[in-house]
Design an enzyme around this catalytic site. Structure first.
Site, PDB file in Angstrom:
ATOM      1  N   GLY A  36     -13.473  -3.861  -0.534  1.00 26.34           N
ATOM      2  CA  GLY A  36     -14.927  -3.624  -0.598  1.00 26.34           C
ATOM      3  C   GLY A  36     -15.074  -2.527  -1.651  1.00 26.34           C
ATOM      4  N   ARG A  93       0.940  -1.123  -0.035  1.00 28.99           N
ATOM      5  CA  ARG A  93      -0.066  -0.041  -0.073  1.00 28.99           C
ATOM      6  C   ARG A  93       0.774   1.379   0.170  1.00 28.99           C
ATOM      7  NH1 ARG A  93      -4.692  -2.384   3.522  1.00 28.99           N
ATOM      8  NH2 ARG A  93      -6.212  -2.716   1.930  1.00 28.99           N
TER       9      ARG A  93
END
Ligand code: AMP
Length: 405
Positions: free
Chosen positions: A385, A37
């Site tokens: 998500g 990330r």
């Protein structure tokens, strides 16, 4: 893209407030176990630095539930970012207040400052305007590069945009939107979705909307047992869900919804493929006794914990024929060696296929990384998500809030 992009901004000498996703996995000693990330945010941070902006980075990490908690401190990310970018990164142990303002005032053009975890304040997840205003006061322009949280209307994603005139997408956000957008708008066919994992609640609505777009859905993981049960196939003690709550607290009757999905799919000639054989275990553990069972389903006292060879072959063939594949969720309890085979086989089939392949969700991405085949995947999404909601065709609040071009 209809939204303002980082390259549209004038950055020289500006305080550039950047929402990144540094929600990095840490071990019990707070060592970073995967810095993907941080690496994903580098193009945006480098661009700002190289164009003479002052890069003020903010992120969340874990779920500290609105309270300061050293276990979730972003301090660990500063030295790693510094190493990756080859430049000093100053960390300040708060994200609003005088101390932070002073740190920003001391910055020179091209400097990098990392703020402490946004979720140490309850205002972040509540999307509180007063908290957002405090954050916004730190920047002249705003860049959102946190695709992983773009489906949440949090203060650092949506609130801040009410106070800053020019709010733009960073490189990572743009890349995610482009790949995912292309997959839903103009997919190379056949378009196949692979859904797995445990929580039906997260994915059943996605399946419902995806069957309007895809040619086939392959369902594995615990989710498959909810579907098989509705079809009258014995599932023993496998994990199934009956009544779930959506985000607004509405109750959803899962068997009814599954039935309507199956009906809709058969009317529109979308294939829904469920496992035809299983690895069943007598308990949810590494040392379970295991057996392979076929179409007759799971026996009483046993639970389905992975797909078996027949299903692997069936799914692999579908993947091989596909033009586009999106995958979210493991095919079994892949954290346990005994039940990892199905997930790893799907990862391999996907890597070997010529299809445009898009993988999202922590577990599927971890499986792809573990297989060493990540380089063969068209796009690995940083948002689980968020990528599902985007594929579902929902508007993501973090993207809608950015300034129009
Ligand atoms: P999710 O967060 O919904 O994507 O679910 C991921 C989790 O699903 C992983 O931790 C898997 O271990 C779990 N899982 C996958 N297949 C099964 C299964 N057949 N029974 C129970 N859990 C499963």
């Amino acid at each position: 893209m209809a939204k303002l992009f980082i390259e549209d901004l004038e950055l020289k000498g500006k305080r550039v407030l950047i929402r990144v996703d540094f929600n990095i996995p840490l071990d019990e000693n707070q060592n970073i176990t995967d810095d993907t990330r941080i690496k994903s945010a580098l193009p945006t941070i480098k661009y700002v630095v190289e164009h003479g902006g002052k890069a003020i980075l903010m992120s969340h990490l874990g779920r500290p539930k609105g309270q300061a908690n050293s276990k979730y401190s972003l301090a660990v990310a500063a030295p790693r970012l510094s190493k990756l970018i080859g430049k000093k990164v100053v960390f300040v142990d708060d994200c609003i207040g005088q101390k932070v303002k002073n740190a920003v005032t001391r910055m020179n053009d091209g400097d990098i400052l990392l703020l402490e975890n946004l979720r140490f304040y309850p205002g972040e997840e509540k999307g509180d305007d007063a908290f957002a205003g405090e954050l916004a006061s730190l920047g002249d322009v705003y860049i959102d590069d946190a695709f992983g949280t773009a489906h949440r209307a949090h203060a650092s994603m949506v609130g801040v945009t009410k106070f800053i005139d020019r709010c733009a997408a960073g490189y990572l956000l743009k890349k995610e939107i482009e790949y995912l957008g292309r997959a839903v708008r103009d997919p190379k066919r056949p378009f196949v979705a692979i859904m797995g994992g445990a929580k039906v609640s997260d994915k059943i609505k996605v399946i419902e909307s995806l069957i309007e777009k895809v040619d086939a859905v392959l369902i594995g993981g615990a989710m498959a047992y909810t579907f098989l049960k509705v079809k009258g196939i014995p599932v023993g003690s496998s994990r199934v869900e009956e009544i779930i709550e959506d985000k607004k607290g509405n109750k959803i009757n899962v068997p009814e919804l599954v039935n309507s999905i199956l009906k809709k799919a058969s009317l529109t000639k979308v294939d829904i493929l469920l496992p035809i054989d299983h690895i069943e275990g007598d308990k949810f553990a590494e040392d379970a006794n295991v057996k392979v069972v076929g179409q007759s389903g799971i026996e009483n006292g046993w639970m389905g914990l992975d797909i078996a060879d027949g299903t692997i072959k069936l799914f692999s063939e579908k993947i091989k024929e596909a033009g586009t594949v999106v995958w979210n969720g493991p095919m079994g309890v892949f954290e346990m060696e005994l039940f990892a085979k199905g997930t790893m086989a799907v990862a391999k089939a996907l890597a070997e296929s010529d299809a445009v392949s898009i993988v999202g969700g922590g577990d599927s991405v971890a499986a792809i990384n573990k297989s060493g085949l990540a380089g063969k995947i068209t796009h690995i999404s940083t948002g689980g998500g968020a990528s599902l909601e985007y594929l579902e065709g929902k508007e993501l609040p973090g993207i809608s809030a950015l300034s129009d071009k």
